[in-house]
Write an enzyme that holds these catalytic residues in place. Sequence first.
Site, short mmCIF file in Angstrom:
data_model
loop_
_atom_site.label_atom_id
_atom_site.label_comp_id
_atom_site.label_asym_id
_atom_site.label_seq_id
_atom_site.Cartn_x
_atom_site.Cartn_y
_atom_site.Cartn_z
N ASN A 42 0.84 -1.19 0.00
CA ASN A 42 0.00 0.00 0.00
C ASN A 42 0.89 1.24 0.00
O ASN A 42 1.96 1.26 0.61
CB ASN A 42 -1.01 0.00 1.16
CG ASN A 42 -0.39 -0.23 2.52
OD1 ASN A 42 0.62 -0.92 2.65
ND2 ASN A 42 -1.00 0.32 3.55
N GLU A 44 0.29 5.19 0.68
CA GLU A 44 -0.65 6.24 1.11
C GLU A 44 -0.16 7.62 0.67
O GLU A 44 0.96 7.78 0.19
CB GLU A 44 -0.82 6.17 2.63
CG GLU A 44 -1.47 4.87 3.07
CD GLU A 44 -1.71 4.77 4.57
OE1 GLU A 44 -2.38 3.83 4.98
OE2 GLU A 44 -1.19 5.63 5.33
N CYS A 53 -4.01 0.65 -2.78
CA CYS A 53 -3.85 -0.60 -2.03
C CYS A 53 -2.72 -1.45 -2.61
O CYS A 53 -2.35 -1.32 -3.79
CB CYS A 53 -5.14 -1.42 -2.09
SG CYS A 53 -6.59 -0.62 -1.40
N GLU A 55 -2.83 -4.64 -3.35
CA GLU A 55 -3.31 -5.54 -4.41
C GLU A 55 -3.30 -4.84 -5.76
O GLU A 55 -2.84 -5.39 -6.76
CB GLU A 55 -4.74 -6.01 -4.12
CG GLU A 55 -4.90 -6.75 -2.81
CD GLU A 55 -5.31 -5.83 -1.67
OE1 GLU A 55 -4.66 -4.76 -1.46
OE2 GLU A 55 -6.28 -6.17 -0.98
N CYS A 93 -10.17 -5.14 -0.39
CA CYS A 93 -11.31 -4.23 -0.36
C CYS A 93 -12.12 -4.40 -1.64
O CYS A 93 -11.69 -5.06 -2.60
CB CYS A 93 -10.84 -2.79 -0.18
SG CYS A 93 -10.21 -2.00 -1.69
N CYS A 96 -10.41 -3.28 -4.96
CA CYS A 96 -9.41 -4.24 -5.44
C CYS A 96 -10.06 -5.48 -6.02
O CYS A 96 -9.59 -6.03 -7.02
CB CYS A 96 -8.44 -4.61 -4.32
SG CYS A 96 -7.31 -3.27 -3.91
ZN LIG Z 1 -7.97 -2.47 -1.90
#
Ligand SMILES: [Zn+2]
Length: 142
Positions: A42, A44, A53, A55, A93, A96
């Site tokens: 990830n 940010e 993210c 993924e 999530c 993703c």
């Molecule tokens: Zn995600």
Amino acid sequence: MDNRALIDHAIAARQAAYAPYSRYAVGAAVLTAGGRTFTGCNVENASYPAGICAERTAIFKAVSEGERRIVALALAAAPQEEQPPFGSYPAPCGICLQVLSEFAAPELRVLLAKSREDYQLCTMRDLFPKRFTAADLKKEIR
Ligand SMILES: [Zn+2]
């Protein structure tokens, strides 16, 4: 590639997580139909929605290198200070899962890891049973 090897890649990728805001570090590894492995963490941003993210980082790396079929995904995630075994099995999530569904079949092997020995094995269908695809748009992808 076996499950434990793919999980090792996800756990290693997690070390590069840039998560100064959430302090939640995520690592992902995808295996492509071409037999190549791509990892992601990830990343940010001070403008929170600009982050991405782990993924999707891994998926976009694979696609940008010419791989369009993903056959397995391993995921490892926990608060930054934790080392494996982590306290819970992570889950991708919804964004993703939608991105994955573009490049993976419902049978996609998904490994949700607390450690290389302790993981849940499931499929994309388990996590995302009703997905939105090109078929919904009546589009044929070339
Ligand atoms: Zn995600």
